[in-house]
Motif scaffolding. Structure first.
Motif, mmCIF file in Angstrom:
data_model
loop_
_atom_site.group_PDB
_atom_site.id
_atom_site.type_symbol
_atom_site.label_atom_id
_atom_site.label_comp_id
_atom_site.label_asym_id
_atom_site.label_seq_id
_atom_site.Cartn_x
_atom_site.Cartn_y
_atom_site.Cartn_z
ATOM 1 N N UNK A 1 54.674 11.729 53.408
ATOM 2 C CA UNK A 1 55.927 12.544 53.393
ATOM 3 C C UNK A 1 57.148 11.533 53.387
ATOM 4 N N UNK A 2 56.962 10.285 54.416
ATOM 5 C CA UNK A 2 57.760 9.178 54.962
ATOM 6 C C UNK A 2 59.020 9.994 55.498
ATOM 7 N N UNK A 3 58.818 10.817 56.041
ATOM 8 C CA UNK A 3 60.231 11.443 57.095
ATOM 9 C C UNK A 3 60.241 10.588 57.641
ATOM 10 N N UNK B 1 59.939 11.321 69.087
ATOM 11 C CA UNK B 1 61.073 10.471 69.128
ATOM 12 C C UNK B 1 62.133 10.743 67.975
ATOM 13 N N UNK B 2 61.930 11.577 67.384
ATOM 14 C CA UNK B 2 62.877 12.214 66.594
ATOM 15 C C UNK B 2 64.281 12.496 67.172
ATOM 16 N N UNK C 1 56.458 16.302 58.451
ATOM 17 C CA UNK C 1 57.516 15.715 58.400
ATOM 18 C C UNK C 1 58.168 14.803 59.583
ATOM 19 N N UNK C 2 57.555 14.481 60.229
ATOM 20 C CA UNK C 2 57.631 12.359 61.130
ATOM 21 C C UNK C 2 57.594 13.151 62.245
ATOM 22 N N UNK D 1 50.250 10.429 63.470
ATOM 23 C CA UNK D 1 48.826 10.144 62.370
ATOM 24 C C UNK D 1 49.529 8.852 62.041
ATOM 25 N N UNK D 2 50.507 8.727 61.923
ATOM 26 C CA UNK D 2 51.011 7.409 61.320
ATOM 27 C C UNK D 2 50.635 6.344 61.119
ATOM 28 N N UNK D 3 50.815 5.036 60.384
ATOM 29 C CA UNK D 3 50.266 3.873 60.637
ATOM 30 C C UNK D 3 51.650 2.919 60.766
ATOM 31 N N UNK D 4 53.137 2.845 60.686
ATOM 32 C CA UNK D 4 53.712 2.515 61.362
ATOM 33 C C UNK D 4 54.532 2.693 62.776
#
Length: 357
Positions: free
Chosen positions: A229-231, A104-105, A175-176, A183-186
């Motif tokens: 990380x939260x990137x 998505x980036x 790095x997002x 892997x993300x939960x959001x």
């Protein structure tokens, strides 16, 4: 006691030291995602590193995140990389290609197509486009049947990388970008086998790595991770459990290494070191944070059990970084204004250390 300058056996490679040049985007590729002669010079200048990991290389057009970055999905791109890997090897170095699917980036102005992701959730912040930074668009959520082809894109690019002369590949799971989005939960709100509980959220990463191992072998395959990380707005719940489960699934695949960024508590990273049976590479500082990796940070992590230490920004202005570290010489400052500007200024123009007459 282990030192930064000890030899290390990595798969089929013998590294002359434990210094890794970390992957860093430089946006110097030619149109069509082609590597250039300047890129050959840039990497060859830094060939004294135990291992070089290249800038992020897109495995497909839709996987391209930034304009001006190179690819490994066409015959022309493969051919363009051969002089780069030849130059590194001629100078006695070793180089892995970092395979980076932006997910998505990205932006339609960069690729000509809508970005994709695990869910229709936009990244936070502006993304780079050919006409300047713009808000990240909402990606198209991949259908369940499409997900495996994006996992296989890493394997296809890995085959191209080996054909281009790379010694191996590193999947960019940090790095997002796409692997981190799964892997993300959001960023991952899926309800199929790729979303929800931890066992499902790690599935894409495991499938991408397994396909790459099948393509080029475990000793030629690494992965980079950035726990917590939260990137780009990516959030992860249950970080120790998530990454512990991921490493447990990856361990039987016989990877060359796991490359972890210091993006969470040291205690968690040390736990992951203990859980991982193979080579553990650590980048000891927060990417884009206020500090850059130095000798003290490297020694600290070697004492904690890291096998190799990656240096990012310190390599921009110090092509001879290994010798500067070995001899305790000053580390030259880099010019941030030239990171992404193209051209050779701030790219090939940093000299090796000049001893006083």
């Amino acid at each position: 006691m282990t030192t930064l300058f000890d030899r290390y056996r990595l798969g089929e490679l013998t590294l002359p030291n434990r210094v890794v040049m970390a992957p860093m985007t430089r946006v110097r590729a030619a149109p069509g995602g082609l590597a250039t002669p300047s890129m050959a010079t840039y990497y060859a200048q830094r060939a004294t590193a135990g291992l070089i990991v290249s800038e992020g290389v897109q495995p497909s057009l839709v996987g391209q995140s930034n304009p001006g970055t190179p690819g490994l999905y066409t015959d022309a791109q493969v051919a363009s990389w051969r002089p780069v890997t030849d130059a590194v090897h001629t100078n006695g170095g070793r180089i892995f290609a970092q395979l980076m699917h932006g997910g998505r980036v990205s932006h339609p102005e960069t690729t000509g197509t809508q970005p994709v992701g695990p869910s229709a959730v936009a990244a936070e912040g502006d993304v780079f486009t050919p006409t300047g930074p713009k808000p990240a668009p909402v990606p198209r959520a991949l259908a369940t049947g499409e997900v495996p082809e994006h996992a296989r894109s890493y394997a296809d690019a890995a085959r191209h990388a080996v054909d281009a002369g790379f010694d191996g590949v590193e999947l960019h799971g940090a790095n997002g970008y796409l692997i981190a989005q799964f892997l993300s939960s959001n960023a991952n709100l899926r309800t199929d086998r790729y979303g929800g509980p931890i066992g499902n959220r790690i599935r894409f990463a495991v499938e991408a790595v397994a396909a790459t191992v099948d393509a080029v072998g475990g000793p030629r395959t690494g992965i980079r991770l950035s726990p917590g990380a939260g990137f780009w707005g990516v959030r992860e719940s249950e970080v120790p459990e998530l990454y512990g489960a991921l490493l447990a699934e990856l361990a039987p695949l016989g990877l060359a290494y796991v490359h972890v960024e210091a993006t969470t508590d040291e205690e968690i990273l040390v736990g992951l070191r203990r859980a991982w049976p193979g080579t553990f590479v650590v980048n000891p500082v927060l990417p884009m944070g206020p500090r850059q990796t130095d000798r003290a940070a490297a020694d600290h992590w070697l004492a904690l059990g890291a096998d190799l230490i990656s240096f990012g920004r310190a390599y921009l202005a110090n092509p001879d970084l290994v010798e500067r570290l070995r001899q305790g010489l000053p580390i030259a400052a880099h010019d941030e204004a030239t990171w992404y500007t193209g051209g050779d200024a701030g790219y090939l123009t940093y000299p090796t250390y000049q001893h006083p007459a």
